[in-house]
Design an enzyme around this catalytic site. Structure first.
Site, mmCIF file in Angstrom:
data_model
loop_
_atom_site.group_PDB
_atom_site.id
_atom_site.type_symbol
_atom_site.label_atom_id
_atom_site.label_comp_id
_atom_site.label_asym_id
_atom_site.label_seq_id
_atom_site.Cartn_x
_atom_site.Cartn_y
_atom_site.Cartn_z
ATOM 1 N N TYR A 170 -0.729 0.062 10.675
ATOM 2 C CA TYR A 170 -0.998 -0.408 9.321
ATOM 3 C C TYR A 170 0.165 -0.051 8.400
ATOM 4 O O TYR A 170 0.642 -0.896 7.616
ATOM 5 C CB TYR A 170 -2.288 0.209 8.799
ATOM 6 C CG TYR A 170 -2.623 -0.175 7.378
ATOM 7 C CD1 TYR A 170 -3.012 -1.469 7.067
ATOM 8 C CD2 TYR A 170 -2.559 0.760 6.348
ATOM 9 C CE1 TYR A 170 -3.327 -1.837 5.754
ATOM 10 C CE2 TYR A 170 -2.867 0.410 5.039
ATOM 11 C CZ TYR A 170 -3.255 -0.890 4.754
ATOM 12 O OH TYR A 170 -3.551 -1.240 3.453
ATOM 13 N N SER A 230 0.843 -1.195 0.000
ATOM 14 C CA SER A 230 0.000 0.000 0.000
ATOM 15 C C SER A 230 0.878 1.244 0.000
ATOM 16 O O SER A 230 1.970 1.251 0.589
ATOM 17 C CB SER A 230 -0.901 0.022 1.239
ATOM 18 O OG SER A 230 -1.562 1.261 1.367
#
Length: 318
Positions: free
Chosen positions: A187, A161
């Site tokens: 994350y 990501s």
């Protein structure tokens, strides 16, 4: 995050003309979102696809998804098996069941993930984001190495990501035991780990024919963001003030384009340890303008080697 105004290529556009008959692909989290569209494309190209899902029951969502894929693609070799990446026991059982079949694994798509969770631990005591997004996939890949090696030329696609730009990886405190917990930093840390893992895996196993690359699928509103608050979704551009999805977001099928490209593109033969986005090799971010590409430290070989050692010690493999 990378937001792209449609039209953009879909996974089906990317896989068109490819014949994957005789190849086996394993896709984690392949029952919904980008993972589902990845499976759809690979199945249409003729691959045998094994979906790893937390709940594989025929009456559940994953079982229903697999049944629908078999019907819509005409490929009966789409199956689903239990895989909880937050449990090393589940990872071992899933991998061992595949190894018992003595078939090579040509493609491993490490797609499943969690995002924006409150403080928590996996069954083995790991911070949840790192445990599921990285350590679970690390343990799975290492366990499946015999099947990957036997493929001759295997590709591991790690779905990362652009959120890795938000923060690095603290290998001295990976589970937030000595610093304040932040779900988005957690994350981001797991996504940095994803990229470093691909570098380390390629470095250690290129000679075995196993290559790994990290992909950024771009911004798509899927089940991954279900734990984000309405305020956060608005702040990061996932939705508008009225709560409706940003029309410039990618669909799940568009988000799956780069993972599928990483799996099938002939021009990537011999390429490993790279970061891919928009169906192309990404460039390092120069620090100017909105973050794109990758932070150089996310592909640093020395940090990748240290992450491998830390991960191996944590999960007891490698």
């Amino acid at each position: 995050m990378t937001i792209l105004t449609p039209p953009a290529p879909t996974a089906l556009d990317v896989v068109a003309g490819h014949d994957l008959t005789g190849r086996t692909a394993v896709v984690t989290g392949g029952a919904s979102g980008i993972g589902l569209e990845t499976v759809r494309a690979l199945a249409l190209a003729g691959a045998r696809v094994v979906i790893g899902a937390r709940d594989p029951r025929a009456a559940g969502a994953a079982g229903a998804a697999a049944a629908d894929l078999r019907k819509s693609t005409g490929n009966q070799a789409v199956t689903v098996a239990a895989l909880d990446l937050g449990s090393l026991r589940s990872v071992r059982e899933f991998a061992d069941a595949l190894l018992e079949q003595r078939d090579p694994v040509h493609l491993l798509i490490a797609n499943a993930g969690v995002m924006g969770l409150p403080p928590g631990r996996t069954a083995d005591g790991f911070e949840t984001h790192l445990g599921v997004n990285h350590l679970g996939h690390f343990a799975l890949t290492v366990r499946l190495l015999p099947a990957l090696r036997s493929a001759g030329h295997a590709r591991v696609v790690v779905v990362g990501s652009s959120s890795h730009h938000l923060g690095g990886l603290d290998l001295d405190d990976p589970h937030f035991e000595h610093r304040p917990y932040d779900p988005y930093l957690a994350y981001a840390q797991s996504k940095t780990a994803n990229a470093l893992f691909a570098v380390a895996l390629t470095g250690r196993h290129r000679a075995d024919g196993v290559l790994a690359n990290t992909v950024s699928p771009g911004a798509a509103l899927t089940g991954l963001q279900r734990h984000l608050s309405a305020e956060t979704k608005l702040a990061v551009g996932l939705v508008g003030p009225d709560g409706t999805p940003n029309p410039r977001l990618r669909t799940a099928a568009q988000g799956a384009a780069t993972p599928v490209w990483a799996a099938v593109a002939p021009e990537l033969a011999g390429t490993g340890g790279a970061y891919l986005e928009d169906c192309a090799l990404a460039e390092p971010w120069d620090g100017q303008g909105p973050p794109r590409g990758y932070l150089p430290e996310a592909l640093d070989p020395e940090r990748a080697a240290r992450l491998w050692d830390v991960s191996a010690a944590l999960v007891g493999v490698g």
